[in-house]
Structures are given as C-alpha cells and as structure tokens.
Design an enzyme around this catalytic site. Structure first.
Site, PDB file in Angstrom:
ATOM      1  N   GLY A  54       0.858  -1.179   0.000  1.00  0.00           N
ATOM      2  CA  GLY A  54       0.000   0.000   0.000  1.00  0.00           C
ATOM      3  C   GLY A  54       0.896   1.231   0.000  1.00  0.00           C
ATOM      4  O   GLY A  54       1.875   1.308   0.760  1.00  0.00           O
ATOM      5  N   ALA A  55       0.557   2.192  -0.840  1.00  0.00           N
ATOM      6  CA  ALA A  55       1.466   3.312  -1.070  1.00  0.00           C
ATOM      7  C   ALA A  55       1.890   4.054   0.211  1.00  0.00           C
ATOM      8  O   ALA A  55       3.090   4.207   0.488  1.00  0.00           O
ATOM      9  CB  ALA A  55       0.837   4.264  -2.083  1.00  0.00           C
ATOM     10  N   GLN A 203      -5.928  -8.627  -3.163  1.00  0.00           N
ATOM     11  CA  GLN A 203      -5.900  -7.753  -1.984  1.00  0.00           C
ATOM     12  C   GLN A 203      -7.308  -7.375  -1.515  1.00  0.00           C
ATOM     13  O   GLN A 203      -7.524  -7.102  -0.335  1.00  0.00           O
ATOM     14  CB  GLN A 203      -5.109  -6.462  -2.278  1.00  0.00           C
ATOM     15  CG  GLN A 203      -3.628  -6.672  -2.453  1.00  0.00           C
ATOM     16  CD  GLN A 203      -3.262  -6.772  -3.917  1.00  0.00           C
ATOM     17  OE1 GLN A 203      -4.005  -7.335  -4.719  1.00  0.00           O
ATOM     18  NE2 GLN A 203      -2.108  -6.252  -4.286  1.00  0.00           N
ATOM     19  N   ASP A 244      -1.609   5.100  -6.126  1.00  0.00           N
ATOM     20  CA  ASP A 244      -0.184   4.911  -5.841  1.00  0.00           C
ATOM     21  C   ASP A 244       0.649   6.088  -6.335  1.00  0.00           C
ATOM     22  O   ASP A 244       1.771   6.301  -5.874  1.00  0.00           O
ATOM     23  CB  ASP A 244       0.318   3.616  -6.465  1.00  0.00           C
ATOM     24  CG  ASP A 244      -0.252   2.427  -5.710  1.00  0.00           C
ATOM     25  OD1 ASP A 244      -1.421   2.068  -5.975  1.00  0.00           O
ATOM     26  OD2 ASP A 244       0.452   1.914  -4.823  1.00  0.00           O
TER      27      ASP A 244
END
Ligand code: MRU
Length: 374
Positions: A54-55, A203, A244
């Site tokens: 996750g960013a 995810q 992202d």
C-alpha cells in the site's frame, strides 16, 4: 483501526524503540503474524515481497528503514546506500520516494551523531501525519456519502465499490479510500461495500474484506469482472479507490483493473472518486501513461492462486496449463477525465492541474531544483 477489537496501527516501533513491527500481509487473512524488522535490508525485503504494502504504508516502513540504517552507520555513504536500496524495493508508488526524501532532508545537514534520532523522529511524524491526513480525507469523503444517503429510503445502504486494498492495511491507519466509509459507518450511515477481489494477488478478497469485517462494515466480495454488470443494474452508488501516484494533471495510477472500473463508472454515470493523500501526488509527472513506471511482478502471481486449504493450511494452486506464458503489470493509469473528484486532506478537488496546484502550492514535488530556478 479495530483489530480483534483492539485499536492497532499497521506499523509500529517495537518496545526496544529501534526495531519496527509490521503485520505479515502475505499471510492475511488466514494467519495473523507480526514481523520484526531490524535493519534496512529487512525493511526493503518486506516492501519488495509485499509483506507490507500500500502506497502510504511502504513510505512509512521505508522511512523507518532509513532510520534503522542510520542507527547502524550514520555516514553519508550508508545514507546513500540505504536510500537506493529502499527506493528500489518497489517502483510505482511515489510515497516511497517522498518518505525517503523527507528523512534525507532532515538528516542531511546534521552531525552524524544526531542523524538516527532525527530520522526516527521524522518517521514517527510521517506515521502521525498519515493518520491525520486520512482522517481529513475521511471527513471530506463522508460528506459525499451523506449526500447519497440523503436520497435513499431510511435504512437503505449507500453502495460503494472499491478496488484492491486502499484501507487501514495500506496505510498507517484508517486507509484512504476506506476512510470515508469507516467514518460514515461509525456515524450511523448505512453503507455497504462491494469489494473487487483484485486478481492476481486478491488484496480485495483477502485484505479489504478482512479489515471491513474486523470493523463490522457490511460488504460483499465480487469477482473483478462483476462491477460493470452491477453498475448497469443501478446497484453501485459510487466508486472510491486509492492511488499509488497521481500526476500533476490528475491522472491516477492505481492497482491494475482500476481503469476498467473507471470506464464502466463513466459509461453508467456512477461517480468515481479517488482517496488521495498529498504524498501520493507527483507534480513532476504529467501524463500518467508516459511518465509513471509500472511495476511488472512475477508471473507466478497470475498463474497461481493462494488460499486456505480444506486441511486449514495455506496452499498455492496453479490455474493455468503448465508452461503458459503470463504477464503481470501491477498498476494501470486512469485518465483525469474519468475521475469525478480527488478526495484529499484539503477537500474534494477536480482532477486537474489547476485544482491540485491551487490546493497544494507548498507540495515538495512542485519545488524546482535550484539549477532550474530563474
Ligand atoms: O500492490 P499494492 O497492494 O501495494 O497496491 C495497493 C494499491 O494499489 C492501493 O490501492 C494503493 O496503494 C492506494 S493505498 C491507500
């Protein structure tokens, strides 16, 4: 976020105050395993292998990775080595570079003896800022959900489609795309989330469903291909996804498959929103397709599926004929014209350069390098 009923973050400092704890997300939701990262190599491995992901979260873990490197050796050489190692762990999410630059900027001009402490201090602050940003995103996004709820019959839920995991597990806490959902749910607004499974790594099915379930938010996992059908039947009120990297003109790079959902939403008049913390904005890129490096991951993620076996273990099965060629681009770019709004910590913005620059004139990626200044 509630985890087994207890408020938890996705990254934390261990009791020794120098090593860093994460949840091993490759084992969720089947096993809850905590991992201890002891150096920058551990942090880089956890990011590259997607034990942490996750960013915003990979930015936070990378920040601690640099702090751990400086604790071991605070020289310029080691700073540059660890920076390069962590930056190479994943190429697409710009939060990784943003966080490493934040730490570097703080320590660069300090004497070696003060660098590690200053790096940990900034990494802690990055985590706290992430939570504050996501809370603000949640408050702005909750108003969008409230507006839809006001048009519904009493008790009829607002149906929100999300893709991948832009939730608590992708950030330090609360999530970006999920923050409005959690705040609306906690305020008593009836929400229901359609969760794209998000092949190839699932995810959505594994992580988003897990965290929504932990928090008691009603949800249904759907096959990635089902979203367009549900939209055509009027069953989706809005889409909220994460990002992202978002370019200066508002193109949104997010998990592969996001673009197809944006196209379907556009065709059906379904609002398509992006939960967007400012460290995800990259003003140095403009055309998302031309300017953003798209991570190519192992073909094994496409040719296999991981899940719980009937015996209760975690197993991997192959879903293609032996020797089948596979390709695995991990992200795609949704053009700004398909985005209804960017839900940022400074409000819901149009996906345009004008709106982004007006809201974030102080953004670090807007600063020109000294040699480029007039
Ligand atoms: O490859 P992943 O699992 O790290 O990708 C995550 C996503 O694409 C998320 O939607 C994105 O990072 C936004 S996170 C708040």
């Amino acid at each position: 976020m509630k985890f087994g009923g207890i408020s938890t973050r996705s990254v934390w400092r261990e009791p020794d105050r120098w090593s860093v704890g994460i949840l091993d997300q490759t084992l969720l939701p089947w096993r809850i395993a905590r991992l201890k990262l002891r150096n920058d190599a551990d942090a880089a491995h956890a990011i590259a292998s997607m034990q942490t992901r996750g960013a915003p979260l990979i930015g936070a873990v990378a920040a601690y990775g640099l702090a751990m490197a400086l604790r071991a050796d605070s020289s310029d050489e080691n700073l540059h080595r660890a920076y390069a190692k962590l930056l190479a762990a994943r190429p697409t999410a710009i939060n990784l570079k943003w966080a490493l630059d934040e730490i570097s900027a703080v320590v660069r001009h300090l004497p070696a003896s003060q660098r590690a402490e200053a790096a940990y201090h900034r990494a802690d602050a990055i985590c706290d800022e992430d939570v504050a940003i996501n809370t603000a995103i949640g408050q702005h996004g909750k108003r969008l959900i409230e507006a839809v709820a006001a048009r519904k019959q009493p008790g009829e839920p607002v149906n929100i489609l999300t893709h991948c995991n832009a939730g608590w597990l992708a950030t330090v806490d609360l999530g970006t795309a999920t923050a409005p959902i959690y705040l609306a749910h906690d305020a008593g607004i009836a929400v229901h989330v359609f969760v794209d499974e998000t092949r190839p790594r699932n995810q959505g099915a594994s992580l988003t469903a897990f965290e929504l379930g932990q928090h008691g938010v009603p949800h249904t996992v759907i096959a990635d291909n089902a979203g367009g059908h549900l939209m055509r039947h009027g069953r989706i009120d809005m889409v909220i996804v994460g990002s992202d990297r978002t370019t200066g003109r508002g193109d949104v790079c997010n998990k592969i498959g996001t673009y197809l959902k944006a196209l379907a939403a556009f065709d059906n008049g379904v609002p398509f929103y992006v939960g967007l913390p400012s460290p995800t904005i990259d003003f140095s890129s403009d055309d998302g397709v031309a300017d953003i490096p798209i991570e190519e991951r192992s073909g094994a993620e496409v040719s296999t599926v991981t899940g719980r076996t009937e015996a209760g273990g975690v197993g991997i099965v192959t879903v293609v004929p032996d020797g089948t060629p596979v390709e695995n681009p991990a992200f795609d770019v949704t053009p700004a014209r398909l985005v209804t709004g960017l839900i940022t910590e400074r409000g819901v913005l149009a996906a345009s350069r004008e709106a982004l620059e007006a809201a974030f004139p102080d953004h670090p990626s807007l600063r020109r390098p000294p040699e480029a200044a007039a």
